[in-house]
Motif scaffolding. Sequence first.
Motif, mmCIF file in Angstrom:
data_model
loop_
_atom_site.group_PDB
_atom_site.id
_atom_site.type_symbol
_atom_site.label_atom_id
_atom_site.label_comp_id
_atom_site.label_asym_id
_atom_site.label_seq_id
_atom_site.Cartn_x
_atom_site.Cartn_y
_atom_site.Cartn_z
ATOM 1 N N HIS A 307 -1.651 0.582 1.413
ATOM 2 C CA HIS A 307 -0.580 -0.184 0.759
ATOM 3 C C HIS A 307 0.002 -1.219 1.716
ATOM 4 C CE1 HIS A 307 3.776 -0.828 -0.015
ATOM 5 N NE2 HIS A 307 3.342 -1.067 -1.233
ATOM 6 N N SER A 311 -0.246 -5.129 0.965
ATOM 7 C CA SER A 311 1.025 -5.834 0.819
ATOM 8 C C SER A 311 1.088 -7.033 1.749
ATOM 9 C CB SER A 311 2.180 -4.868 1.092
ATOM 10 O OG SER A 311 3.418 -5.507 0.913
ATOM 11 N N VAL A 325 3.767 -5.408 -4.725
ATOM 12 C CA VAL A 325 2.724 -4.428 -4.392
ATOM 13 C C VAL A 325 3.402 -3.064 -4.334
ATOM 14 C CG1 VAL A 325 0.925 -3.755 -2.769
ATOM 15 C CG2 VAL A 325 1.467 -6.181 -3.096
#
Length: 727
Positions: A307, A311, A325
């Motif tokens: 993540h 991002s 995100v």
Amino acid sequence: MAEALLCLPTLRLRLGRLEGRSLTAVDIARIGFFAGLHDVGKAVHPFQRRLRDRSRASHTAPVWILFGSGSSPSETRRRVAASLGRRNWRTWFAAPEDQKALWDVVLAHHGSLPAECAAARSTDWEADAQTGYDPLAAVREVVKTLERMFPDAFSETVTALPASPRVLHALAGLIVLADWLGSDERRFLFPDEGGPQGTDRIRWSRETAAKLMRARWFDLSGTRRDAVRLPLDFDELFPELGAPRPSQQAILAAPAPGPGQVVVLEAETGSGKTEAALIHFLRLFQLAEVDGLYFALPTRAAAVQIHRRISETVRRWLGPNGPPVTLAVPGYLRVDDQQGQRLPDTWRVLWDDEHTSERGWAAENAKRYLSGAIIVGTIDQALLGGLRVRHAQLRSGPMLRLLLVVDEVHASDAYMTALLRNLLDQHTASGSHALLMSATLGASAREPLLRPASARVPIPRLEKAEESAYPSIQRSGEHLRPLAPDGTSRQIAVELLDSASEEDILFTRLRDAAAGGAVVLFIRNRVRDAQQAVLRLEAMGTALFRCRNVAAPHHGRFAPEDRTLLDECLERALGRGTERRGVVAVTTQTAEQSLDICADWLVTDIAPGDVLLQRIGRLHRHPENPRPDGCAEPLVSVLTPSEHALGGLLQPGGRLRRTKLPLGLGSVYDNLVAVLATRRWLAEHGEIRVPRDSRTLVERVTHDEALRTVRRHPKLGHLATDKTGPP
């Protein structure tokens, strides 16, 4: 809100493909009309009393038992149907059962249909002489408003409403989503709170819905204009990475896939598949083939790490006002680099500001993760959309907009493969896209995932499967194509340690290796074994992985707040660019795949060969790290029962004997035939060369033709000597 969702070009296209014809303006108006009736049961007396005294009362059951499978007095049914204007909409359906099916969809807007209940009481719908309140009059008022709002629904068209099971499944999820979006009291104000009335409210509601589509990132037309300006050039997209790797080159060079095509990318761990997936997404997004991305990973720790990477990439590509995100991991409340805070005793979440609050909407509830724009989460959140569980449709319906990326699909996990195939069947039938990535996908898993669930799946013979190129890329309906050689090869020495007699020696070696400066990753199959290993090593004075100065195993059974801390501490201890200190990190499968961590020495419980290859991907992953004495060459030490003991756990034919099994065998890994095949292969070869041996090892431990031999001879003695030696 239902109308606004159905008018999104991508969703409209997906539903049309599921039905086999385009979704018309009349279809959308009629579905919108029915969606507007979802709460009509709130007119009955019991629910009105609930608003006053908080008593229990359903607002869906009173309607469902009239038009669903329940029973009710025929006169009550007739009067309610007349108030609902049934004579005006009963001709919209090709068959009576289609009418019932759409009512089921509308009344399941809380995630499931009402439980079986008693027949409706006619008094629930009758006017109250004392108060003058008439439920049927309230229903007629709702219907009149909907008739004014959706005049196209009452055109003379003879085309029946879509009624295929696939369309209804998707519509069920979208109506739930519309209900959640439309329940935003800050936007959809009641008249006594400042909202308009009459015909002005219809226009205002549509305008408010359109604004909400943009604010919650369902309408990404503006973002797409920015994305189209980005060149599909690797140096421009990832200037910090240098030349593209073969998997990345293959995605860049390939034409865009057709509607509903599944792409399978097979390459060793650490070969740049994540960047390849982002390139694939960008291309499809630029072409308006998808409106977003769900990047599914096998573990929460991997999801947290990926993540952050995605991002940062999205922000670099599209700026701070690009799509949010979202991290789809229960226990976290994270969007972009912002962390939310759940307020006590409430579903409300506190964000830094109103802007972040809108961006973080999908992160606030696990059931709406798949309603985000770009989401990184665990695979289970997507698979729940293919199971018979509450709110399954709320996951799978909105997901039709998204590119589904599944990282590290396993060949030996038949259960997860079956669930994934079922999910892909609905997803790709709509024309949506999927990318499956793996370092360890054999033919027995790859071939079914490339075909519809109803299709016959021809599995190539073992010899042919072993000859298949690796690394490779393949699309559904096309032949497998090899990737260009990467120019890198790793030779990993393998030693087999008898779990019954050599465990004491192993723990001494672990302590000494950490004292000598080695970063050791010890992966256990069971949480209980990981906990016991930490206690034992701590008692021996071993330098252990610590979180806030507390020695702890890394596994998935901690409280959400502790899991967050553990993930951060593990990455600081073993991640890229961190200060290396001698330590033993004891983990379970939470650290075996998709995680960018690096160990000098890997110790692991025996597992199927494809799983072992994933674990080996954490060994010497970062070549720039200096290695302490004894760890210059990669070594994986596999703790395993002996050949004789492991074979003795199986009856002829491959069935498990009724006995206590060590190392999580028979429970965590119930395919003991594959485990035994793995042990024999490792004992015979004594090393693994990646990528040269990757295809052969996976096929030898997952292909049914190879496993049949093991089933016939579970007690076959092996002549090769187990390789042992210090790290």
